[in-house]
Design a protein around this motif. Structure first.
Motif, PDB file in Angstrom:
ATOM      1  N   LEU A  74       5.889  31.812 -38.569  1.00  0.00           N
ATOM      2  CA  LEU A  74       4.607  32.523 -39.314  1.00  0.00           C
ATOM      3  C   LEU A  74       4.883  33.963 -39.914  1.00  0.00           C
ATOM      4  N   ALA A  75       5.892  34.515 -39.187  1.00  0.00           N
ATOM      5  CA  ALA A  75       6.426  36.033 -39.382  1.00  0.00           C
ATOM      6  C   ALA A  75       7.586  35.917 -40.350  1.00  0.00           C
ATOM      7  N   GLN A  76       7.947  34.748 -40.826  1.00  0.00           N
ATOM      8  CA  GLN A  76       8.950  34.379 -41.821  1.00  0.00           C
ATOM      9  C   GLN A  76      10.369  35.007 -41.454  1.00  0.00           C
ATOM     10  N   ALA A  77      10.540  35.106 -40.181  1.00  0.00           N
ATOM     11  CA  ALA A  77      11.754  35.670 -39.539  1.00  0.00           C
ATOM     12  C   ALA A  77      12.860  34.817 -39.250  1.00  0.00           C
ATOM     13  N   ALA A  78      13.967  35.087 -39.536  1.00  0.00           N
ATOM     14  CA  ALA A  78      15.154  34.461 -39.158  1.00  0.00           C
ATOM     15  C   ALA A  78      15.179  34.006 -37.812  1.00  0.00           C
ATOM     16  N   CYS A  79      15.419  33.016 -37.135  1.00  0.00           N
ATOM     17  CA  CYS A  79      15.315  32.421 -35.897  1.00  0.00           C
ATOM     18  C   CYS A  79      16.576  31.690 -35.422  1.00  0.00           C
ATOM     19  N   ARG A  80      17.162  32.070 -34.218  1.00  0.00           N
ATOM     20  CA  ARG A  80      18.516  31.223 -33.760  1.00  0.00           C
ATOM     21  C   ARG A  80      18.079  30.740 -32.488  1.00  0.00           C
TER      22      ARG A  80
END
Length: 219
Positions: free
Chosen positions: A166-172
């Motif tokens: 939802l935050a449009q954040a890159a996630c690993r």
């Protein structure tokens, strides 16, 4: 500035789900041993710029101060999520641009594991390490620290993944077995003992005879 944040609650009633095989005195001692182990690993991290505990438990404050770590004092403890989010906001006031939250009940945690999470943050705003069963969140790093709220508890891993989306954040997502193993249930004790890896926590349990107690209780 990268902060490592470790929330600590009152340990006098810790680990209630282990009551079948350990007394409350033993469970408190186990929680304290894991706290010491976590702080020792944190102190050896090469990538954490600062380390802080968030707590209102006086013995934990004294221990952190002996390590030269920062203390973020709470006025009340509502939940793990509230403590972590409060600690993250306070860390931001102190200059934090990224905050990695780790619980204390990771019996095999090493500085190398901590540094691997921080290294992954060079490529992603969110780094997650799921629990062994894939449902919980045993480590979470957010940059900025208030990118989205915490949702620790049942199903937290999916909730945190959704928040990152939802935050449009890159996630690993990292598979780190030593972080994935936390101690909540008797089967977690069994897993730690069966791994055979030398650690202060495993030695603590062996000295208490917990392996035989687990066997007798059917674990």
């Amino acid at each position: 500035m990268r902060y490592l944040l470790i929330p600590v609650k009152d340990l006098t009633r810790a680990k209630q789900r282990l009551a079948e095989v350990m007394s409350q005195e033993e469970r408190t001692a186990l929680a304290w041993a894991m706290l010491e182990n976590a702080l020792a690993a944190a102190a050896q991290s090469r990538r954490a710029d600062r380390i802080a505990i968030v707590t209102l438990y006086p013995p934990a404050v004294a221990l952190a101060e002996r390590y030269g770590m920062e203390v973020i004092l709470e006025t009340e403890q509502i939940s793990e999520s509230a403590s972590v989010d409060f600690g993250a906001r306070e860390a931001m006031k102190r200059g934090a641009t990224a905050v990695l939250r780790l619980p204390i009940d990771l019996p095999s945690i090493t500085a190398a594991d901590i540094d691997e999470v921080f290294a992954a943050a060079n490529e992603a705003a969110v780094v997650l390490v799921p629990s062994r069963d894939g449902t919980g969140t045993n480590a979470i790093l957010r940059s900025p620290p208030d990118l989205f709220p915490s949702h620790f508890g049942a199903g937290s891993f999916r909730k945190h993944l959704r928040e990152a989306e939802l935050a449009q954040a890159a996630c690993r997502v990292l598979d780190l077995p030593r972080i994935a193993l936390d101690i909540d249930e008797p089967q977690d004790l069994r897993e730690l003992l069966e791994r055979g890896t030398d650690s202060p926590i495993r030695e603590f349990l062996m000295n208490l005879g917990v392996e035989e107690r687990l066997r007798s209780a059917g674990w």
